[in-house]
Design a protein around this motif. Structure first.
Motif, PDB file in Angstrom:
ATOM      1  N   LYS A   1      43.593  45.767  49.430  1.00 56.74           N
ATOM      2  CA  LYS A   1      42.452  45.001  48.721  1.00 56.74           C
ATOM      3  C   LYS A   1      41.251  46.123  48.084  1.00 56.74           C
ATOM      4  CE  LYS A   1      41.160  41.040  49.752  1.00 56.74           C
ATOM      5  NZ  LYS A   1      40.371  39.999  50.447  1.00 56.74           N
TER       6      LYS A   1
ATOM      7  N   VAL B   1      45.945  44.688  37.252  1.00 61.96           N
ATOM      8  CA  VAL B   1      46.188  43.505  37.274  1.00 61.96           C
ATOM      9  C   VAL B   1      46.736  42.982  38.952  1.00 61.96           C
ATOM     10  CG1 VAL B   1      48.829  43.996  36.952  1.00 61.96           C
ATOM     11  CG2 VAL B   1      47.716  41.665  36.407  1.00 61.96           C
ATOM     12  N   TYR B   2      46.391  41.952  39.161  1.00 62.54           N
ATOM     13  CA  TYR B   2      46.662  41.632  40.723  1.00 62.54           C
ATOM     14  C   TYR B   2      47.985  40.974  40.858  1.00 62.54           C
ATOM     15  CZ  TYR B   2      46.757  39.333  45.008  1.00 62.54           C
ATOM     16  OH  TYR B   2      47.038  38.953  46.378  1.00 62.54           O
ATOM     17  N   PHE B   3      48.881  41.533  41.785  1.00 61.89           N
ATOM     18  CA  PHE B   3      49.916  40.534  42.129  1.00 61.89           C
ATOM     19  C   PHE B   3      49.980  41.071  43.708  1.00 61.89           C
ATOM     20  CE2 PHE B   3      51.303  44.367  40.004  1.00 61.89           C
ATOM     21  CZ  PHE B   3      52.218  44.923  40.820  1.00 61.89           C
TER      22      PHE B   3
ATOM     23  N   VAL C   1      41.654  42.784  41.540  1.00 62.63           N
ATOM     24  CA  VAL C   1      42.030  44.086  41.639  1.00 62.63           C
ATOM     25  C   VAL C   1      41.216  44.902  42.850  1.00 62.63           C
ATOM     26  CG1 VAL C   1      41.976  46.187  40.509  1.00 62.63           C
ATOM     27  CG2 VAL C   1      42.808  44.190  39.467  1.00 62.63           C
TER      28      VAL C   1
ATOM     29  N   GLU D   1      52.638  33.608  49.287  1.00 60.01           N
ATOM     30  CA  GLU D   1      52.389  34.086  48.084  1.00 60.01           C
ATOM     31  C   GLU D   1      53.285  35.099  47.498  1.00 60.01           C
ATOM     32  OE1 GLU D   1      48.253  35.915  45.825  1.00 60.01           O
ATOM     33  OE2 GLU D   1      49.045  36.565  47.602  1.00 60.01           O
TER      34      GLU D   1
ATOM     35  N   SER E   1      39.296  39.487  39.243  1.00 59.68           N
ATOM     36  CA  SER E   1      40.880  39.260  38.828  1.00 59.68           C
ATOM     37  C   SER E   1      41.628  40.002  40.343  1.00 59.68           C
ATOM     38  CB  SER E   1      41.430  39.877  37.819  1.00 59.68           C
ATOM     39  OG  SER E   1      40.503  41.050  37.383  1.00 59.68           O
TER      40      SER E   1
ATOM     41  N   ILE F   1      33.737  34.543  46.256  1.00 59.72           N
ATOM     42  CA  ILE F   1      33.834  33.668  45.109  1.00 59.72           C
ATOM     43  C   ILE F   1      34.691  32.675  45.515  1.00 59.72           C
ATOM     44  CG2 ILE F   1      34.712  33.907  42.706  1.00 59.72           C
ATOM     45  CD1 ILE F   1      34.103  36.572  42.518  1.00 59.72           C
TER      46      ILE F   1
ATOM     47  N   TRP G   1      38.787  24.358  47.468  1.00 53.08           N
ATOM     48  CA  TRP G   1      38.979  25.569  46.418  1.00 53.08           C
ATOM     49  C   TRP G   1      40.269  25.942  46.906  1.00 53.08           C
ATOM     50  CZ3 TRP G   1      35.301  26.400  43.551  1.00 53.08           C
ATOM     51  CH2 TRP G   1      33.916  25.736  43.665  1.00 53.08           C
ATOM     52  N   SER G   2      40.992  26.558  45.771  1.00 50.37           N
ATOM     53  CA  SER G   2      42.351  26.850  46.092  1.00 50.37           C
ATOM     54  C   SER G   2      42.247  28.345  46.585  1.00 50.37           C
ATOM     55  CB  SER G   2      43.093  26.871  44.811  1.00 50.37           C
ATOM     56  OG  SER G   2      42.409  27.731  43.943  1.00 50.37           O
ATOM     57  N   GLU G   3      41.179  29.159  46.282  1.00 52.44           N
ATOM     58  CA  GLU G   3      41.020  30.362  46.763  1.00 52.44           C
ATOM     59  C   GLU G   3      39.758  30.862  47.096  1.00 52.44           C
ATOM     60  OE1 GLU G   3      43.424  34.558  45.988  1.00 52.44           O
ATOM     61  OE2 GLU G   3      43.379  33.170  44.388  1.00 52.44           O
ATOM     62  N   ILE G   4      39.531  31.735  47.982  1.00 51.14           N
ATOM     63  CA  ILE G   4      37.997  32.046  48.197  1.00 51.14           C
ATOM     64  C   ILE G   4      38.233  33.792  48.385  1.00 51.14           C
ATOM     65  CG2 ILE G   4      36.286  32.540  49.823  1.00 51.14           C
ATOM     66  CD1 ILE G   4      36.794  29.543  50.606  1.00 51.14           C
ATOM     67  N   ILE G   5      37.262  34.557  47.122  1.00 48.32           N
ATOM     68  CA  ILE G   5      37.613  35.888  47.468  1.00 48.32           C
ATOM     69  C   ILE G   5      36.373  36.550  48.188  1.00 48.32           C
ATOM     70  CG2 ILE G   5      37.437  37.939  45.899  1.00 48.32           C
ATOM     71  CD1 ILE G   5      38.319  36.066  43.592  1.00 48.32           C
ATOM     72  N   GLU G   6      36.776  37.095  49.205  1.00 48.98           N
ATOM     73  CA  GLU G   6      35.828  37.659  49.942  1.00 48.98           C
ATOM     74  C   GLU G   6      36.053  39.145  50.413  1.00 48.98           C
ATOM     75  OE1 GLU G   6      34.468  34.236  53.338  1.00 48.98           O
ATOM     76  OE2 GLU G   6      36.698  34.674  53.088  1.00 48.98           O
ATOM     77  N   PRO G   7      34.938  39.707  50.920  1.00 51.64           N
ATOM     78  CA  PRO G   7      35.126  41.025  51.035  1.00 51.64           C
ATOM     79  C   PRO G   7      36.014  41.587  52.185  1.00 51.64           C
ATOM     80  CG  PRO G   7      32.811  40.496  51.264  1.00 51.64           C
ATOM     81  CD  PRO G   7      33.552  39.138  50.945  1.00 51.64           C
TER      82      PRO G   7
ATOM     83  N   VAL H   1      37.422  29.686  43.988  1.00 53.33           N
ATOM     84  CA  VAL H   1      37.984  29.475  42.882  1.00 53.33           C
ATOM     85  C   VAL H   1      38.902  28.288  43.235  1.00 53.33           C
ATOM     86  CG1 VAL H   1      39.648  30.443  41.309  1.00 53.33           C
ATOM     87  CG2 VAL H   1      38.160  32.243  42.351  1.00 53.33           C
TER      88      VAL H   1
ATOM     89  N   GLU I   1      32.259  21.833  51.542  1.00 52.24           N
ATOM     90  CA  GLU I   1      33.034  22.861  51.230  1.00 52.24           C
ATOM     91  C   GLU I   1      34.660  22.330  51.368  1.00 52.24           C
ATOM     92  OE1 GLU I   1      32.478  26.775  52.911  1.00 52.24           O
ATOM     93  OE2 GLU I   1      30.667  27.001  51.697  1.00 52.24           O
TER      94      GLU I   1
ATOM     95  N   GLU J   1      35.711  20.118  48.278  1.00 55.52           N
ATOM     96  CA  GLU J   1      35.752  20.747  47.198  1.00 55.52           C
ATOM     97  C   GLU J   1      37.204  21.325  46.814  1.00 55.52           C
ATOM     98  OE1 GLU J   1      32.575  23.260  46.138  1.00 55.52           O
ATOM     99  OE2 GLU J   1      31.085  21.798  46.556  1.00 55.52           O
TER     100      GLU J   1
ATOM    101  N   GLY K   1      28.965  38.802  49.579  1.00 54.57           N
ATOM    102  CA  GLY K   1      29.353  37.491  48.951  1.00 54.57           C
ATOM    103  C   GLY K   1      30.699  37.057  48.902  1.00 54.57           C
TER     104      GLY K   1
ATOM    105  N   THR L   1      41.655  50.503  45.073  1.00 57.80           N
ATOM    106  CA  THR L   1      41.442  51.012  43.655  1.00 57.80           C
ATOM    107  C   THR L   1      40.043  51.885  43.687  1.00 57.80           C
ATOM    108  OG1 THR L   1      40.845  48.550  43.394  1.00 57.80           O
ATOM    109  CG2 THR L   1      42.633  49.471  42.255  1.00 57.80           C
TER     110      THR L   1
ATOM    111  N   THR M   1      37.900  44.252  45.921  1.00 60.67           N
ATOM    112  CA  THR M   1      37.141  43.432  46.501  1.00 60.67           C
ATOM    113  C   THR M   1      35.547  43.351  46.267  1.00 60.67           C
ATOM    114  OG1 THR M   1      37.206  44.599  48.231  1.00 60.67           O
ATOM    115  CG2 THR M   1      38.610  42.689  48.329  1.00 60.67           C
ATOM    116  N   PRO M   2      34.834  42.469  46.340  1.00 56.89           N
ATOM    117  CA  PRO M   2      33.418  42.612  46.475  1.00 56.89           C
ATOM    118  C   PRO M   2      32.924  43.307  47.987  1.00 56.89           C
ATOM    119  CG  PRO M   2      33.939  40.285  46.833  1.00 56.89           C
ATOM    120  CD  PRO M   2      35.180  40.770  46.634  1.00 56.89           C
TER     121      PRO M   2
END
Lengths: 430, 287
Positions: B281, B122-124, A97, B29, A95, A105, B12-18, A107, B7, B10, A103, B284, A99-100
Motif C-alpha cells: 500500500k 496503476v492499481y491492481f 497507488v 479481489e 487510484s 475516502i 460504500w463499495s470501498e473505503i480507502i484508509e491509511p 467510494v 454509513e 450508504e 483521513g 511507492t 495510501t493517505p
C-alpha cells in the motif's frame, strides 16, 4: 445523499523529503515505538504546509492536508492547480497507488485511473497482446476486452499493425493504441491525468470527443486533472482548485478558472521579485544569466497594457568565447497552451561570436500585438549546433490588459491569442 | 450510533484508509483479477523467447548445461558421492527442482523493484505479480521435469538399478510445497527490500548458499550423522530427498521430515502474505 459516489474526509498525505537512507531506521523505530504505546506519530506534528519555494526547517512535508470533498454520480470534476499543488498526490491516493496518511475516502463503484497511457505495455508483445495485457492491468476481464477489441483497434487506427510487436510502432501509433484501450474502459468512476496531451491535433480532438461521450452521454463520473483551461471549461461541470496541498476553491467551473488566473497573476509579481533578489538565474559552465527585466514605459512589472511596447532586458555573462549563442523567448498563451511565437536575438541579423564578458540584450514586444490575457514568457537560450542551455526552467507569467487599445471601446471579448493593429483602407465608391 | 447506521445504509463499495487490518488479504479481489495473472504468465514466455533462435529449446538446454557442469566439477573433480546413482540422473533431479525454487524466489524477492514503474501508475492487486511468477516458473518446471522423466525412463529401460516406488504419487504435493515456500520467502524479502535495498545484494549470495545447505549436489547420506540436523532444518531438504527417493530409490524419506517442511511452508506463506499486503500500500513512497 445516496447519489454521492466519492466522499473524501480529511485526507492528508505526509512525505519525507530528501534521501531515504541514513536515519530512517532510527526514525522508523521511533514511529513504531510511538505506535506501540498508542501515541501519535511523532513526525506528523512537525510536517509543514507544502510550499516548494520556501525552504522548510524539517524533512517532513504535507503534500496534502485537510482535503474534504464529495463527488456526485455523473459529475465531471476538474482538478487544477500549479505544479506541486498536490494534484498528482490526490490522484494517486484516489487510484490506490499510494495510501493517505490521514483521513479516508469512501467510494461507490469501480474506479479506473489513467495516470499514464500504456502502463505495462511490453515492447516485445504485439499490439493485440498488449491490448489484452493493458486492459487486464486496468481491471477488465478477458471477456470484456474481447467484446471491445474491434472498437479499440478501430479507434486507434492500427489494424494493419495489430500483429506487429509494439516496439516497431511509431511513437504516435503507440500512444494512440494505449489511449484507445483506456478510452473503452467501463468503470463507474474514471480518473484521468492530462493524458490528452498526446498525439496529433486530429487524435487529440478524437480523444476530447471520446471523453465528452464518456462523461456526458454515458453519465459516468469523471475526475480530470489538467493545466489546459480550455479543456477544463469544455468538459467539467465542477472544479476543485488546489494550492499548496489544500483546497483553495471548490465549486463552479468559470469562477474557479478565474480564481486560478487571478491567483497566478499575483504570484507573477512575487516570482519576478524573487528572481530579482537572486544574483543569478541560471548558471552554466560557459554562461550565466544574471537577470531578466520586463519594462513598460521604464516601469518594471509583469502586468502591461496592450497598446504600448514592452521591453525584455536580458543581462548575462559569458565565461568563455561562445560561437552561436542564441538568446530568446517563447510567448505561450496560458488558457489554450498555444505557443504564439518564438523569437531569438539574432533573428534579423547574423549571430555574432560572444567573447567573454557581460552583455545586455533587449527585445521589444511591439504595441498592439498580444490580446488581453495571461501569457507565459518562457526563456529559451541555446548554443547553435550544441544544445539548449535552458530547459523550461525559467518562465515568467505576464498579464496584458486592454484598457485603451484596439477594441477597448466595445464590450465584447475578441477571440484569438493576438490582437494586431491591422491597416484597413476604407473608402466610399461613388 | 447514528453515524454508524448511516454509513451502513450508504453501501460504500470501498473505503480507502491509511491502514488495513492485518488479515485482510483481499483474496476475492485477487480472484477477480485472475485473467491478469494468466496474462502476466503469457507475457513472461513470449517476451523471453522472442528473437531467440532456439526459442523454447532453452528450457531443456538450461538444466542440461548446468547438470553437465555439475557432473564435471562435483562428480568428476571433487568426487562427491551420488549414492551409486548415475550422475546424470542424480544431478538433473537436483537441478530441476532447485531451479524452480531459486528462480521463483529470486523473481518474487525483487518484484517491487522490478515493477516499481508500473506499480506507481496503476492499481491492481499486487499479489497477482508473485502468483504469476510462481505459475510461469511452474510451466517451465513442468517442461524441464518432462526432460527428467524422458532420461529417467531411458535409464529404466536400460535396466539400471533404480527403484521407483509409490511415493511418486506425492510429486504434486512436493511441487506445491516448494512453490509456496519460494513464494512466501520471496514475499518476505521483497517487502523488506522496498525500503532497505541492502537485502538485494545478499539475495543472490543467499540463494547460492542455501543450495549448498540443501542436498542438491550431494546425498543426505554423505553428511556425517551429527551434522545432518543442520541440513534437515532446511525445509527444502525433505522435498529434494523425497523426490529422489520416490523416483530413484536412494536417499531418505520420513513423513516427519516432510510434515516439518509442510508446516514451515505454511508459516512462511502466511507471514509472507501478511507482510506483502502491508507493504504494497505504501511502497511507492519509499522504493
Amino acid at each position: 445523499m445516496s447519489d454521492i459516489v466519492i466522499k473524501a474526509e480529511n485526507i492528508g498525505k505526509l512525505y519525507k523529503l530528501g534521501e531515504i537512507g541514513t536515519g530512517t531506521i532510527s526514525h522508523d523505530l521511533n514511529r513504531w515505538w510511538a505506535r506501540v504505546r498508542g501515541k501519535e506519530d511523532p513526525f506528523t506534528k512537525i510536517g509543514q504546509a507544502n510550499d516548494r519555494t520556501v525552504k522548510g526547517d524539517n524533512d517532513w512535508v504535507w503534500a496534502l492536508q485537510d482535503i474534504n470533498f464529495e463527488v456526485k454520480q455523473g459529475e465531471v470534476l476538474g482538478i487544477i492547480g500549479r505544479n506541486g499543488a498536490g494534484k498528482s498526490t490526490l490522484l494517486k491516493i484516489l487510484s490506490k497507488v499510494t495510501t493517505p496518511s490521514t483521513g479516508r475516502i469512501k467510494v461507490k463503484g469501480r474506479i479506473a485511473s489513467l495516470l499514464e497511457v500504456g502502463t505495462g505495455f511490453h515492447p516485445e508483445l504485439t499490439g493485440r497482446e498488449n491490448i489484452f495485457l493493458n486492459g487486464a492491468i486496468l481491471g477488465m476481464t478477458k471477456a470484456e476486452i474481447k467484446s471491445k477489441f474491434d472498437e479499440i483497434v478501430d479507434f486507434a487506427g492500427v489494424e494493419r499493425y495489430i500483429d506487429t510487436p509494439v516496439k516497431r510502432y511509431s511513437s504516435g501509433m503507440y500512444v494512440r493504441l494505449a489511449f484507445a484501450v483506456a478510452a473503452f474502459l467501463e468503470p463507474e468512476i474514471l480518473i484521468i491525468d492530462e493524458v490528452l496531451a498526446v498525439g496529433d491535433i486530429e487524435f487529440q480532438n478524437k480523444c476530447m470527443g471520446r471523453m465528452k461521450d464518456v462523461s456526458i452521454n454515458d453519465g459516468r463520473t469523471v475526475l480530470f486533472v489538467s493545466h489546459n483551461m480550455a479543456a477544463i471549461s469544455n468538459l467539467c461541470n465542477s472544479l476543485c482548485l488546489l494550492d499548496r496541498g489544500g483546497i483553495e476553491y471548490l465549486g463552479d467551473v468559470e469562477e474557479g478558472v478565474n480564481r486560478y488566473m487571478q491567483y497566478s497573476k499575483t504570484k507573477g509579481v512575487e516570482i519576478i521579485n524573487r528572481i530579482a533578489a537572486q544574483n543569478s538565474l541560471l548558471k552554466h559552465e560557459l554562461f550565466e544569466l544574471i537577470s531578466i527585466r520586463l519594462l513598460q514605459d521604464d516601469q518594471e512589472g509583469v502586468e502591461f497594457v496592450t497598446n504600448r511596447d514592452v521591453k525584455i532586458k536580458f543581462l548575462y555573462r559569458v565565461e568563455k568565447t561562445i560561437i552561436g549563442l542564441r538568446i530568446g523567448f517563447d510567448i505561450v498563451e496560458l488558457k489554450s497552451g498555444i505557443t504564439v511565437f518564438r523569437s531569438f536575438h539574432d533573428d534579423r541579423k547574423e549571430s555574432k561570436t560572444h567573447e567573454s564578458g557581460e552583455f545586455e540584450n533587449t527585445a521589444t514586444l511591439p504595441a498592439n500585438l498580444l490580446i488581453s490575457g495571461s501569457y507565459n514568457l518562457k526563456i529559451v537560450i541555446g548554443i547553435h549546433n550544441v544544445g539548449w542551455i535552458t530547459n523550461d526552467e525559467i518562465s515568467i507569467l505576464i498579464q496584458t490588459h486592454n484598457t485603451t487599445g484596439i477594441n477597448s471601446q466595445y464590450a465584447d471579448n475578441r477571440p484569438g491569442v493576438i490582437l494586431p493593429a491591422i491597416d484597413w483602407v476604407s473608402k466610399k465608391n461613388n | 450510533m447514528s453515524v454508524h447506521t448511516e454509513e451502513q445504509n450508504e453501501n460504500w463499495s470501498e473505503i480507502i484508509e491509511p491502514k488495513t487490518r492485518l488479515l485482510d488479504l483481499r483474496l476475492r479481489e485477487l480472484w477477480r483479477y485472475r485473467d491478469l495473472v494468466l496474462m502476466f504468465v503469457r507475457r513472461d514466455f513470449v517476451a523471453n523467447y522472442k528473437q531467440t533462435i532456439l526459442g523454447p529449446i532453452w528450457f531443456f538446454l538450461q538444466p542440461l548445461l548446468t547438470t553437465i557442469t555439475y557432473i564435471f566439477i562435483f562428480g568428476r573433480m571433487a568426487g562427491l558421492s551420488t549414492d551409486g546413482l548415475p550422475m546424470l540422473l542424480f544431478y538433473l533431479s537436483g537441478v530441476t527442482i532447485w531451479n524452480y525454487f531459486a528462480e521463483t524466489l529470486n523473481k518474487t524477492a525483487t518484484v517491487f523493484k522490478d515493477n516499481a514503474q508500473m506499480f506507481g501508475k496503476v492499481y491492481f492487486p499486487r499479489l497477482t505479480m508473485p502468483f504469476s511468477i510462481v505459475l510461469s516458473n511452474l510451466v517451465r518446471f513442468a517442461i524441464q521435469f518432462l526432460l527428467f522423466l524422458i532420461i529417467w525412463v531411458w535409464y529404466l529401460a536400460k535396466g539400471h538399478n533404480l527403484q521407483p516406488n509409490f511415493l511418486i504419487a506425492l510429486t504434486p504435493v512436493l511441487v506445491l510445497l516448494m512453490g509456496l515456500q519460494a513464494l512466501g520467502t520471496g514475499m518476505i524479502i521483497s517487502a523488506l527490500t522496498t525500503k532497505y535495498k541492502d537485502l538485494i545484494f545478499l539475495l543472490t549470495f543467499g540463494v547460492q548458499l542455501l543450495m549448498f545447505a540443501t542436498p542438491v549436489i550431494y546425498p543426505m547420506s554423505s553428511i556425517p550423522e551429527q551434522y545432518q540436523w543442520v541440513i534437515q532444518a532446511n525445509p527444502m531438504s525433505a522435498i529434494v530427498e523425497t523426490f529422489r527417493y520416490s523416483y530413484l530409490g536412494s536417499g531418505t524419506f520420513s513423513w516427519l521430515q516432510l510434515g516439518y517442511s509442510a508446516g514451515v511452508t505454511l508459516v512462511i506463506l502466511i507471514l509472507g502474505t501478511i507482510i506483502f499486503n502491508r507493504v504494497e500500500k505504501s511502497f511507492t513512497d519509499t522504493v
